[in-house]
Design an enzyme around this catalytic site. Structure first.
Site, mmCIF file in Angstrom:
data_model
loop_
_atom_site.group_PDB
_atom_site.id
_atom_site.type_symbol
_atom_site.label_atom_id
_atom_site.label_comp_id
_atom_site.label_asym_id
_atom_site.label_seq_id
_atom_site.Cartn_x
_atom_site.Cartn_y
_atom_site.Cartn_z
ATOM 1 N N VAL A 3 -5.839 16.605 7.754
ATOM 2 C CA VAL A 3 -6.166 15.198 7.948
ATOM 3 C C VAL A 3 -4.871 14.404 8.038
ATOM 4 O O VAL A 3 -3.896 14.674 7.334
ATOM 5 C CB VAL A 3 -7.098 14.678 6.827
ATOM 6 N N ASN A 24 -3.088 19.761 -1.672
ATOM 7 C CA ASN A 24 -1.645 19.535 -1.526
ATOM 8 C C ASN A 24 -1.314 18.053 -1.731
ATOM 9 O O ASN A 24 -2.136 17.167 -1.499
ATOM 10 C CB ASN A 24 -1.158 20.030 -0.151
ATOM 11 N N PHE A 25 -0.082 17.823 -2.168
ATOM 12 C CA PHE A 25 0.336 16.464 -2.505
ATOM 13 C C PHE A 25 0.685 15.629 -1.288
ATOM 14 O O PHE A 25 0.667 14.401 -1.339
ATOM 15 C CB PHE A 25 1.485 16.487 -3.517
ATOM 16 N N THR A 27 -1.168 15.433 1.396
ATOM 17 C CA THR A 27 -2.414 14.752 1.739
ATOM 18 C C THR A 27 -2.803 13.732 0.668
ATOM 19 O O THR A 27 -3.275 12.640 0.968
ATOM 20 C CB THR A 27 -3.549 15.787 1.919
ATOM 21 N N CYS A 64 -0.489 4.177 -9.547
ATOM 22 C CA CYS A 64 -0.971 4.985 -8.428
ATOM 23 C C CYS A 64 -0.342 6.376 -8.512
ATOM 24 O O CYS A 64 0.506 6.637 -9.368
ATOM 25 C CB CYS A 64 -0.676 4.304 -7.097
ATOM 26 N N CYS A 67 3.393 6.352 -8.403
ATOM 27 C CA CYS A 67 3.988 5.993 -9.701
ATOM 28 C C CYS A 67 4.094 7.208 -10.625
ATOM 29 O O CYS A 67 5.040 7.332 -11.401
ATOM 30 C CB CYS A 67 3.144 4.954 -10.435
ATOM 31 N N CYS A 79 -0.548 27.925 -7.357
ATOM 32 C CA CYS A 79 -1.832 28.586 -7.139
ATOM 33 C C CYS A 79 -1.657 29.880 -6.346
ATOM 34 O O CYS A 79 -2.494 30.766 -6.386
ATOM 35 C CB CYS A 79 -2.833 27.674 -6.459
ATOM 36 N N CYS A 138 6.925 -0.109 -7.175
ATOM 37 C CA CYS A 138 6.416 1.075 -6.467
ATOM 38 C C CYS A 138 6.179 0.735 -4.994
ATOM 39 O O CYS A 138 5.535 -0.270 -4.689
ATOM 40 C CB CYS A 138 5.110 1.535 -7.113
ATOM 41 N N CYS A 141 2.160 0.794 -4.572
ATOM 42 C CA CYS A 141 1.251 -0.130 -5.266
ATOM 43 C C CYS A 141 1.983 -1.328 -5.883
ATOM 44 O O CYS A 141 1.364 -2.117 -6.600
ATOM 45 C CB CYS A 141 0.449 0.602 -6.334
#
Ligand SMILES: [Zn+2]
Length: 238
Positions: A3, A24-25, A27, A64, A67, A79, A138, A141
């Site tokens: 995505v 995953n970070f 996304t 967020c 942060c 994993c 941040c 946010c």
């Protein structure tokens, strides 16, 4: 599954809440910026092994994900080696969906308010107050947000896929490839096993296999080395 900004912008229209079920970070940071831009809450969920973490992000109230990165032990990196037990997933999703009920049902006062972290195997359960980790400057946010993960230049274009010895590469902008043409080009190189259909072209080169999709995304099987994968991508797809 993949995505990007364009897909999320389409999907988010009319949505009251986003639920994280990604791995995953890259996304998640994209979801985080998108949620903040549209003032939509989202519920983080992640697990590895017997370990899990979940947190409900509320735009304008809680810190967020941006942060919290680097401070909170999300444990998302291993994993590949640790695998996962389904009970950890059930625990995370039970908490996520209950939080969703509270939000969508209009009971915000009943939200947990804390980051839940647990390890079912080690019998550890903690709910951590993370409110003070909200950063006023941040970029996602803070008072003057730039939503860096929504801009092309900040978007990570490679992911090492969990447990699959595969690197995924996606172009910064959506492109449309002529798969028939690419299949012809690969076949002309005289290297192995070109297969294609209307969705993808698959092609072997040495111990690697490249699978290329019409939107320019590619899976490079047989390596976890991002640089190696990139060089193969560029060599064969420009
Ligand atoms: Zn933030």
């Amino acid at each position: 599954l993949d995505v990007g900004v364009e897909e999320l912008e389409e999907l988010i229209q009319g949505v009251d809440l986003m639920m994280d079920a990604t791995d995953n970070f890259d996304t998640r940071l994209l979801m985080n910026d998108m949620a903040l831009k549209h003032h939509i809450p989202w519920i983080y969920g992640g697990c590895v092994g017997s370990y899990g973490v979940t947190y409900t992000f509320l735009p304008g109230q809680t810190p967020c994900l941006h942060c919290l990165m680097g401070t909170v032990p999300f444990g998302g990196e291993t994993c590949d080696t640790a695998g996962i037990i389904p009970q950890a997933v059930q625990m995370v999703t039970a908490n996520q969906t209950t939080e969703a009920f509270k939000l969508l049902g209009g009971y915000p006062e009943d939200l947990r308010g804390k980051l839940l972290s647990f390890d079912l195997w080690k019998n550890e359960y903690v709910a951590i107050a993370v409110d003070r980790l909200k950063k006023s400057n941040c970029p996602s946010c803070g008072s003057q947000p730039t939503y860096p993960y929504l801009s092309t230049s900040h978007r990570q274009k490679t992911d090492v896929l969990c447990g699959r010895d595969t690197v995924q590469i996606r172009p910064a902008n959506r492109i449309y490839l002529n798969l028939a043409e690419i299949a012809d080009r690969f076949a002309a190189l005289g290297e192995g096993n070109v297969e294609w259909n209307s969705y993808l072209v698959s092609f072997s080169v040495g111990e690697h296999r490249l699978v290329v999709f019409a939107d320019g995304r590619a899976l490079i099987h047989g390596t976890k080395d991002v640089a190696k994968a990139r060089s193969l991508y560029h060599r064969y797809l420009g």
